[in-house]
Design a protein around this motif. Structure first.
Motif, PDB file in Angstrom:
ATOM      1  N   GLN A 106     -18.933 -62.101  86.173  1.00 20.49           N
ATOM      2  CA  GLN A 106     -17.531 -62.394  85.878  1.00 20.49           C
ATOM      3  C   GLN A 106     -16.803 -62.845  87.149  1.00 20.49           C
ATOM      4  O   GLN A 106     -16.044 -63.815  87.127  1.00 20.49           O
ATOM      5  CB  GLN A 106     -16.874 -61.152  85.296  1.00 20.49           C
ATOM      6  N   ALA A 107     -17.063 -62.187  88.263  1.00 17.62           N
ATOM      7  CA  ALA A 107     -16.422 -62.559  89.530  1.00 17.62           C
ATOM      8  C   ALA A 107     -16.890 -63.922  90.025  1.00 17.62           C
ATOM      9  O   ALA A 107     -16.162 -64.602  90.745  1.00 17.62           O
ATOM     10  CB  ALA A 107     -16.708 -61.497  90.585  1.00 17.62           C
ATOM     11  N   ALA A 108     -18.088 -64.331  89.631  1.00 22.09           N
ATOM     12  CA  ALA A 108     -18.646 -65.616  90.066  1.00 22.09           C
ATOM     13  C   ALA A 108     -18.110 -66.779  89.238  1.00 22.09           C
ATOM     14  O   ALA A 108     -18.550 -67.915  89.416  1.00 22.09           O
ATOM     15  CB  ALA A 108     -20.169 -65.572  89.993  1.00 22.09           C
ATOM     16  N   ASP A 109     -17.176 -66.506  88.334  1.00 24.83           N
ATOM     17  CA  ASP A 109     -16.562 -67.540  87.500  1.00 24.83           C
ATOM     18  C   ASP A 109     -17.600 -68.406  86.793  1.00 24.83           C
ATOM     19  O   ASP A 109     -17.504 -69.639  86.796  1.00 24.83           O
ATOM     20  CB  ASP A 109     -15.623 -68.424  88.318  1.00 24.83           C
ATOM     21  N   GLY A 110     -18.594 -67.771  86.231  1.00 28.33           N
ATOM     22  CA  GLY A 110     -19.585 -68.496  85.450  1.00 28.33           C
ATOM     23  C   GLY A 110     -20.647 -69.218  86.260  1.00 28.33           C
ATOM     24  O   GLY A 110     -21.406 -70.001  85.716  1.00 28.33           O
ATOM     25  N   LEU A 114     -25.651 -68.492  91.028  1.00 29.62           N
ATOM     26  CA  LEU A 114     -25.328 -67.414  91.969  1.00 29.62           C
ATOM     27  C   LEU A 114     -25.774 -66.062  91.409  1.00 29.62           C
ATOM     28  O   LEU A 114     -26.375 -65.255  92.120  1.00 29.62           O
ATOM     29  CB  LEU A 114     -23.828 -67.397  92.272  1.00 29.62           C
ATOM     30  N   THR A 115     -25.513 -65.842  90.138  1.00 30.03           N
ATOM     31  CA  THR A 115     -25.934 -64.593  89.495  1.00 30.03           C
ATOM     32  C   THR A 115     -27.455 -64.457  89.514  1.00 30.03           C
ATOM     33  O   THR A 115     -27.981 -63.381  89.791  1.00 30.03           O
ATOM     34  CB  THR A 115     -25.380 -64.515  88.057  1.00 30.03           C
ATOM     35  N   CYS A 116     -28.152 -65.549  89.257  1.00 24.66           N
ATOM     36  CA  CYS A 116     -29.624 -65.534  89.315  1.00 24.66           C
ATOM     37  C   CYS A 116     -30.100 -65.159  90.715  1.00 24.66           C
ATOM     38  O   CYS A 116     -30.990 -64.325  90.874  1.00 24.66           O
ATOM     39  CB  CYS A 116     -30.194 -66.909  88.953  1.00 24.66           C
ATOM     40  N   ASP A 117     -29.518 -65.785  91.719  1.00 21.39           N
ATOM     41  CA  ASP A 117     -29.932 -65.540  93.102  1.00 21.39           C
ATOM     42  C   ASP A 117     -29.631 -64.117  93.549  1.00 21.39           C
ATOM     43  O   ASP A 117     -30.436 -63.488  94.235  1.00 21.39           O
ATOM     44  CB  ASP A 117     -29.255 -66.532  94.052  1.00 21.39           C
ATOM     45  N   GLN A 124     -31.657 -67.543  81.557  1.00 26.51           N
ATOM     46  CA  GLN A 124     -31.314 -66.993  80.244  1.00 26.51           C
ATOM     47  C   GLN A 124     -30.617 -65.636  80.387  1.00 26.51           C
ATOM     48  O   GLN A 124     -29.594 -65.384  79.764  1.00 26.51           O
ATOM     49  CB  GLN A 124     -32.580 -66.868  79.402  1.00 26.51           C
ATOM     50  N   ALA A 125     -31.150 -64.763  81.239  1.00 30.87           N
ATOM     51  CA  ALA A 125     -30.547 -63.441  81.432  1.00 30.87           C
ATOM     52  C   ALA A 125     -29.169 -63.558  82.082  1.00 30.87           C
ATOM     53  O   ALA A 125     -28.226 -62.863  81.683  1.00 30.87           O
ATOM     54  CB  ALA A 125     -31.460 -62.569  82.284  1.00 30.87           C
ATOM     55  N   ALA A 126     -29.031 -64.434  83.072  1.00 27.86           N
ATOM     56  CA  ALA A 126     -27.739 -64.620  83.731  1.00 27.86           C
ATOM     57  C   ALA A 126     -26.701 -65.182  82.758  1.00 27.86           C
ATOM     58  O   ALA A 126     -25.533 -64.799  82.799  1.00 27.86           O
ATOM     59  CB  ALA A 126     -27.897 -65.533  84.939  1.00 27.86           C
ATOM     60  N   THR A 127     -27.141 -66.045  81.855  1.00 27.80           N
ATOM     61  CA  THR A 127     -26.234 -66.604  80.845  1.00 27.80           C
ATOM     62  C   THR A 127     -25.738 -65.496  79.923  1.00 27.80           C
ATOM     63  O   THR A 127     -24.557 -65.448  79.584  1.00 27.80           O
ATOM     64  CB  THR A 127     -26.943 -67.719  80.039  1.00 27.80           C
ATOM     65  N   ARG A 128     -26.634 -64.600  79.527  1.00 30.06           N
ATOM     66  CA  ARG A 128     -26.227 -63.463  78.684  1.00 30.06           C
ATOM     67  C   ARG A 128     -25.206 -62.594  79.402  1.00 30.06           C
ATOM     68  O   ARG A 128     -24.235 -62.142  78.804  1.00 30.06           O
ATOM     69  CB  ARG A 128     -27.443 -62.621  78.293  1.00 30.06           C
ATOM     70  N   CYS A 129     -25.414 -62.349  80.694  1.00 29.07           N
ATOM     71  CA  CYS A 129     -24.480 -61.518  81.465  1.00 29.07           C
ATOM     72  C   CYS A 129     -23.125 -62.187  81.592  1.00 29.07           C
ATOM     73  O   CYS A 129     -22.090 -61.532  81.497  1.00 29.07           O
ATOM     74  CB  CYS A 129     -25.046 -61.228  82.855  1.00 29.07           C
ATOM     75  N   ALA A 131     -21.865 -64.344  79.458  1.00 27.65           N
ATOM     76  CA  ALA A 131     -21.261 -64.267  78.134  1.00 27.65           C
ATOM     77  C   ALA A 131     -20.714 -62.867  77.874  1.00 27.65           C
ATOM     78  O   ALA A 131     -19.635 -62.706  77.308  1.00 27.65           O
ATOM     79  CB  ALA A 131     -22.274 -64.650  77.067  1.00 27.65           C
ATOM     80  N   ALA A 132     -21.439 -61.841  78.311  1.00 27.09           N
ATOM     81  CA  ALA A 132     -20.965 -60.467  78.146  1.00 27.09           C
ATOM     82  C   ALA A 132     -19.678 -60.255  78.934  1.00 27.09           C
ATOM     83  O   ALA A 132     -18.743 -59.610  78.463  1.00 27.09           O
ATOM     84  CB  ALA A 132     -22.029 -59.482  78.589  1.00 27.09           C
ATOM     85  N   GLY A 133     -19.614 -60.813  80.133  1.00 26.49           N
ATOM     86  CA  GLY A 133     -18.413 -60.697  80.960  1.00 26.49           C
ATOM     87  C   GLY A 133     -17.233 -61.390  80.299  1.00 26.49           C
ATOM     88  O   GLY A 133     -16.109 -60.875  80.301  1.00 26.49           O
ATOM     89  N   ASP A 134     -17.454 -62.557  79.695  1.00 26.19           N
ATOM     90  CA  ASP A 134     -16.396 -63.274  78.984  1.00 26.19           C
ATOM     91  C   ASP A 134     -15.905 -62.451  77.804  1.00 26.19           C
ATOM     92  O   ASP A 134     -14.706 -62.338  77.551  1.00 26.19           O
ATOM     93  CB  ASP A 134     -16.901 -64.637  78.478  1.00 26.19           C
ATOM     94  N   PHE A 135     -16.837 -61.819  77.085  1.00 29.33           N
ATOM     95  CA  PHE A 135     -16.477 -60.997  75.931  1.00 29.33           C
ATOM     96  C   PHE A 135     -15.654 -59.787  76.369  1.00 29.33           C
ATOM     97  O   PHE A 135     -14.645 -59.457  75.762  1.00 29.33           O
ATOM     98  CB  PHE A 135     -17.743 -60.547  75.197  1.00 29.33           C
ATOM     99  N   LEU A 136     -16.069 -59.134  77.469  1.00 33.06           N
ATOM    100  CA  LEU A 136     -15.389 -57.930  77.927  1.00 33.06           C
ATOM    101  C   LEU A 136     -14.005 -58.212  78.511  1.00 33.06           C
ATOM    102  O   LEU A 136     -13.142 -57.344  78.509  1.00 33.06           O
ATOM    103  CB  LEU A 136     -16.250 -57.202  78.970  1.00 33.06           C
ATOM    104  N   SER A 137     -13.785 -59.421  79.015  1.00 31.59           N
ATOM    105  CA  SER A 137     -12.505 -59.721  79.650  1.00 31.59           C
ATOM    106  C   SER A 137     -11.418 -60.096  78.642  1.00 31.59           C
ATOM    107  O   SER A 137     -10.275 -60.238  79.003  1.00 31.59           O
ATOM    108  CB  SER A 137     -12.684 -60.860  80.666  1.00 31.59           C
ATOM    109  N   ARG A 138     -11.787 -60.240  77.391  1.00 33.46           N
ATOM    110  CA  ARG A 138     -10.790 -60.606  76.364  1.00 33.46           C
ATOM    111  C   ARG A 138      -9.935 -59.432  75.982  1.00 33.46           C
ATOM    112  O   ARG A 138     -10.196 -58.315  76.054  1.00 33.46           O
ATOM    113  CB  ARG A 138     -11.498 -61.144  75.124  1.00 33.46           C
TER     114      ARG A 138
END
Length: 138
Positions: A106-110, A114-117, A124-129, A131-138
């Motif tokens: 979420q802090a990495a603004d999508g 960077l999340t992978c590294d 795929q896993a970073a994309t899920r994370c 998406a989860a961050g986007d869902f939680l921030s609503r």
């Protein structure tokens, strides 16, 4: 050891199998993992250095290459056992790891790369994370 999850979201298996070679650049704040280098937060670096000093005092002649030792593993070259790790590692480590990754995604603004590294994740896993961050921030 909880510090390694809280800051860097290392998996329990990664912590169990850390070696002294993985920590070869500890003075520079780097922890080497297969396929990536973890840039250590200063509190983690300080704790790892303190543990290495403790390890050197307690088991100066061990041939065990693993970072963490017990009385039994100091006499062999095996990693610490799963039960030992879980006694010293929070039972909710998987939840803590997931929360840490989602917060950073979420802090990495999508920025999925960077999340992978940072955490050694697949795209795929970073994309899920993310998406989860986007869902939680609503």
């Amino acid at each position: 050891m909880g510090w390694s999850v809280a800051f860097h979201a290392l998996r329990a298996l990664e912590i169990r199998h850390l070696t002294l070679t993985d920590a070869r650049d500890l003075a520079a704040g780097h922890l080497h993992r297969p396929g990536r280098t973890v840039l250590l937060a200063e509190p983690v670096q300080a704790r790892m250095n303190a543990y290495l000093a403790h390890r050197a005092r307690r088991r100066p002649n061990t041939a065990n290459p693993h970072f963490f030792l017990t009385l039994h593993t100091a006499l062999s070259t095996t990693p610490v056992s799963r039960p030992w790790l879980y006694r010293h590692y929070p039972a909710s480590s998987n939840l803590l790891r997931r929360d840490r990754i989602v917060d950073e995604a979420q802090a990495a603004d999508g920025d999925i790369r960077l999340t992978c590294d940072l955490f050694g994740l697949s795209i795929q896993a970073a994309t899920r994370c993310t998406a989860a961050g986007d869902f939680l921030s609503r």
